[in-house]
Write an enzyme that holds these catalytic residues in place. Structure first.
Site, PDB file in Angstrom:
ATOM      1  N   LYS A 159       0.389  -2.357   3.216  1.00 47.15           N
ATOM      2  CA  LYS A 159       1.715  -3.079   3.155  1.00 47.15           C
ATOM      3  C   LYS A 159       2.398  -2.599   4.633  1.00 47.15           C
ATOM      4  O   LYS A 159       2.068  -1.299   5.126  1.00 47.15           O
ATOM      5  CB  LYS A 159       2.755  -2.414   2.072  1.00 47.15           C
ATOM      6  CG  LYS A 159       4.214  -3.096   2.047  1.00 47.15           C
ATOM      7  CD  LYS A 159       4.706  -2.427   0.904  1.00 47.15           C
ATOM      8  CE  LYS A 159       6.129  -3.065   0.584  1.00 47.15           C
ATOM      9  NZ  LYS A 159       6.669  -2.525  -0.688  1.00 47.15           N
ATOM     10  N   SER A 191       8.215  -5.946  -3.803  1.00 50.04           N
ATOM     11  CA  SER A 191       8.315  -6.231  -2.378  1.00 50.04           C
ATOM     12  C   SER A 191       6.830  -6.331  -1.611  1.00 50.04           C
ATOM     13  O   SER A 191       6.432  -6.835  -0.548  1.00 50.04           O
ATOM     14  CB  SER A 191       9.207  -5.305  -1.684  1.00 50.04           C
ATOM     15  OG  SER A 191       8.645  -4.080  -1.839  1.00 50.04           O
ATOM     16  N   SER A 205       8.054  -2.462  -7.022  1.00 51.97           N
ATOM     17  CA  SER A 205       7.480  -3.098  -5.770  1.00 51.97           C
ATOM     18  C   SER A 205       5.916  -3.005  -6.047  1.00 51.97           C
ATOM     19  O   SER A 205       5.122  -3.954  -5.326  1.00 51.97           O
ATOM     20  CB  SER A 205       8.057  -3.017  -4.603  1.00 51.97           C
ATOM     21  OG  SER A 205       9.245  -3.379  -4.569  1.00 51.97           O
TER      22      SER A 205
END
Lengths: 60, 472
Positions: free
Chosen positions: B81, B158, B182
């Site tokens: 990420k 996310s 997330s």
């Protein structure tokens, strides 16, 4: 609620928090602020006096 | 061989590489080819580190030829990420504000993964500064959920790119971060495994924060075994993160016995199952029955304080996020995604008293979860109460009434960010329209081993985690 949280009120509150946001920036926030304060008000209704807040996150 | 490589597990890849059945270069090339072919549509990656990944693969190959002992992840590619610092590679947090930020050093967990032999394939899309569960990003566009790219459904966020990359075979594993769900939300919506460890189990040093006291980092994989393997490498005390525990890191792989006989499972019905859509509720109930059939002892339990998590966690996250973003909200407000900016600005209207009340609620929630786990080994609940919504969907209907999509997505995951308990999301079925359903298993603090054992045993009983999306 609209009478309470007009743009002028939000501007003053934001200034207290340290932000000089313009009316154009504050206008779209009005409904969201109202919803946010309604949500936060539910905390005021809870019997939390005897509960010590979490201040330590290392569990072990 | 190479057609199957992108869907091999981390465990299989590491084993094949160590036995020289496949070379690190073949593996990395297989992923780079698939990314080149698919990612224009799926949009999982912000940055593909093609040159450094190929160079890393050649080094890994040389090390094997030279007979050097391979690490646990020798030659295995992973993706990150885009909020994990990577030395010499931009780390943007999915934002315009940090678009040119190139860290000098790796985040602690990235360094640990590289030391174990992992090769970084690239940096993955995410919600700007990790502030939102849908997976949307105004700057980069939303990654597409690979299970229904034609309809354009949310990948969840996310860690949106992480969910999409692993589900679509663009990486065998990825790292995500989880402040309100997330890791587990995109895992649930994309049909993969996502582990949020105990708060303090894995270092957050070098990871861009959303809300320090609720941020967790962890692996997103196709199997629980892979999550155990990655956690073993990532976990442990880090002097650069004061919240990390000094507890020794167990051998999580050794815990994966497949045996759940006598395991005490608390099924969370009130608030959790009750809010789920019928497909999700039925799938999780079937999962509970499957565990029971394998010898687990299942009963029902409730967490009364979770009803107050929405307000309490909001006060905490809004305040902490505002504190981190204060300077940019003043100097560069126009560079934020407008929706993210609004969420951040709302923090200015949360008082210190409400922040503390949020922390009081947090103590109540932690107490509830601890009490439920005093007589049980794990808790079982849906990870999300619904399957992947359409990208443009803003309102939905849950099992207990109407909800906005954003609140619905984080409703069942956020309690365990608030409490800090470990939670692992795994696929447990598909809806009538073919979308993945995810459940989560929650354990005692620092008892990831039992959570992983239960989740792995479930994956041995079922094949949901082996299903692959059909890409156009």
């Amino acid at each position: 609620m609209d009478e309470v949280f007009d743009v002028e009120t939000l501007r003053r509150a934001a200034r207290v928090a340290g932000f000089a946001w313009t009316d154009a920036e504050l206008q779209p926030l009005r409904r969201a602020v109202e919803a946010s304060l309604r949500l936060l008000a539910t905390l005021d209704a809870l019997p939390l006096d005897a509960i010590e807040p979490t201040t330590q996150y290392r569990i072990l | 061989m190479s057609a199957e490589l992108p869907f091999a597990s981390v465990t299989e890849l590491a084993r094949m590489i160590a036995r020289k059945e496949v070379s690190p270069l073949e593996v990395v090339r297989a992923y780079l080819e698939r990314i080149a072919a698919r990612d224009a549509t799926l949009r999982a990656y912000i940055t593909v580190c093609e040159d450094s990944a190929l160079a890393g693969a050649r080094e890994a190959e040389s090390a094997l030829v030279a007979g050097r002992a391979p690490g646990a992840l020798h030659g295995v590619p992973i993706a990150l990420k885009d909020l994990y610092d990577t030395a010499g590679v931009a780390t943007t947090g999915g934002s315009k504000i940090l678009a040119d930020r190139v860290p000098d050093a790796d985040a602690t967990v990235v360094r640990r993964l590289r030391e174990a032999g992992a090769i970084v394939l690239g940096k993955l899309h995410m919600v700007e500064f990790a502030y939102g569960p849908e997976g949307l990003n105004a700057h980069h566009g939303a990654p597409r959920n690979p299970w229904d790219a034609a309809t354009e459904r949310m990948p969840g966020g996310s860690s949106s790119g992480s969910g999409v990359a692993v589900a679509a075979g663009l990486a065998p594993a990825a790292l995500g971060s989880d402040t309100g769900g997330s890791i587990r939300i995109p895992a649930s919506l994309c049909g993969i495994t996502g582990l949020k460890p105990t708060y303090g189990r894995v270092s957050r040093a070098g990871v861009l924060p959303l809300a320090w006291s609720m941020d967790h980092v962890g692996p997103m994989t196709r199997t629980v075994g892979d999550a155990a393997l990655l956690l073993r490498v990532m976990a442990g005390y880090d002097p650069a993160d004061a919240s990390t525990s000094v507890l020794p890191v167990p051998d999580y792989l050794a815990a994966l016995t497949g045996d759940v006989k006598g395991l005490r499972v608390g099924l969370l019905r009130a608030f959790f199952l009750e809010s789920a859509t019928p497909d999700v509720r039925a799938a999780v109930e079937r999962a509970a029955a499957a565990l029971q059939s394998a010898g687990a002892i299942v009963d029902e339990v409730a967490l009364p304080a979770v009803a107050h998590v929405a307000a309490g966690a909001y006060a905490v996250v809004a305040s902490e996020a505002l504190a981190y973003h204060t300077a940019w909200l003043t100097s560069r407000p126009g560079d934020y995604d407008p929706e993210v900016r609004t969420r951040l600005q709302l923090g200015a209207f949360v008082t210190g008293a409400h922040y503390v009340k949020g922390q009081q609620v947090r103590a109540l929630v932690r107490r509830d979860v601890d009490a439920a786990l005093a007589r049980r080994d794990v808790l079982l609940a849906p990870a999300t109460p619904l399957t992947a919504p359409r990208l443009d969907e803003r309102q939905t209907t849950l099992g207990d009434g109407a909800s906005d999509v954003r609140s619905a997505l984080i409703r069942l995951t956020r309690p365990f960010n608030f409490s800090g308990h470990p939670a692992c999301a795994v696929p447990c079925g598909f809806s009538a329209d073919g979308l993945p359903i995810g459940m989560q298993l929650v354990g005692r603090p620092f008892d990831e081993a039992t959570v992983l054992r239960a989740a792995d045993a479930y994956q041995r009983l079922t094949d949901w985690h082996t299903r692959r999306p059909v890409l156009a």
